[in-house]
Design an enzyme around this catalytic site. Structure first.
Site, PDB file in Angstrom:
ATOM      1  N   GLY A   1      -2.683  -2.293   9.080  1.00  0.00           N
ATOM      2  CA  GLY A   1      -3.009  -3.706   9.157  1.00  0.00           C
ATOM      3  C   GLY A   1      -4.106  -4.100   8.182  1.00  0.00           C
TER       4      GLY A   1
ATOM      5  CE  LYS B   1       6.785   6.766   7.683  1.00  0.00           C
ATOM      6  NZ  LYS B   1       6.345   5.358   7.690  1.00  0.00           N
TER       7      LYS B   1
END
Length: 300
Positions: free
Chosen positions: A13, A182
């Protein structure tokens, strides 16, 4: 100028807020005090302010309508975060989810209107928070984004110009395949580094090879059952490449365990285990790591 809300001020973030705030109006939703300045540091370079505004949930009603909302919270936190944000979304807000593991996308899609596009962002940028207010950018990596609902898949051009400040950003049509690839990297790295309290590169030792092989063999069988073409050799190569590129890094799960935080194990090994039951595929290696991580730390 695009109005962007980033939900969560973890490492990813803060990295995204650093890059996107250069040319956009970026707010970051946090549970921490908003008066403290956040800092970005690239390797050993001096740190500098992140040019974003940090807000609490109580501030949202006074904020402008957001063009893009990016959820960088952990997988098990996404639904609660979305429920809190939903009353403040515009009718045509674009949503982006980014986390380790699988799950929750279908649940989100069912709660969006036909004008709200949903994308998934996966990134191999490496970073960690040296303090709760400083993010260290420790490694380059590619970020990949793709549409998850019909509107996003039909109009991929919506998102690319808005997020172009993110380094090495690539738009793809097969995000589900890349998400699973992933996931398998996370399956190979995160639980073992957390369980043994080691850096990513230490997993290249021969002592871990059989376990990693078993974990990825089970994961590839589940992927193939879901119609995804992922070969075991490719999954192994991807995992060991990431181990080498992030050799000196600790995984997010290792950091969660070390700091007594809930982990994303249910969205990683737990997902392989659940999907194995669905497709009648045995997943003993993933089941074992799931149980060991759950025993090591009470998780959500």
């Amino acid at each position: 100028m695009t109005n962007i809300l980033i939900v969560g001020d973890g490492a990813i973030g803060l990295l995204l807020s650093h890059f996107l705030s250069h040319k956009n109006n970026v707010h970051v939703l946090t549970r921490k005090p908003t008066c403290n300045t956040r800092f970005y540091s690239r390797k050993n370079a001096p740190s500098h302010n992140i040019n974003a505004r940090f807000i609490n949930l109580s501030d949202l009603a006074q904020q402008p309508s957001y063009d893009v909302v990016i959820f960088t919270v952990k997988a098990f936190q996404v639904q609660d975060a979305f429920s809190q944000i939903k009353p403040y979304l515009a009718a045509n807000s674009i949503l982006v989810v980014s986390h380790n593991g699988m799950g929750n996308i279908e649940e989100l899609i069912s709660q969006l209107n036909t004008q709200q596009a949903l994308y998934f962002l996966t990134t191999s940028m490496a970073g960690f928070k040296s303090t709760q207010y400083i993010v260290q950018h420790t490694g380059e990596g590619q970020s990949v984004i793709g549409g998850c609902n019909k509107l996003a898949a039909k109009n991929p051009q919506f998102i690319s110009p808005l997020l172009q400040a993110i380094p090495n950003l690539k738009m793809v049509n097969n995000i589900e395949q890349l998400r699973f690839e992933k996931l398998l990297v996370n399956v190979a790295i995160n639980p073992l580094t957390a369980l043994h309290n080691i850096k990513n590169g230490q997993l290249r030792a021969p002592a871990f090879s059989a376990t990693i092989m078993s974990l990825l063999y089970e994961g590839c069988r589940v992927a193939n059952a879901k119609g995804l073409n992922i070969a075991l050799a490719d999954a192994l190569n991807n995992a060991y490449t990431v181990m080498a590129l992030t050799a000196e890094n600790y995984s997010s799960m290792q950091q969660d365990i070390a700091n007594n935080r809930p982990t994303e194990i249910m969205a990683i090994c737990g997902y392989i285990s659940e999907q194995g039951k669905r497709y009648n595929i045995k997943t003993p290696a993933n089941n074992e790591l799931l149980a060991k991580i759950q025993a090591k730390k009470s998780v959500v």
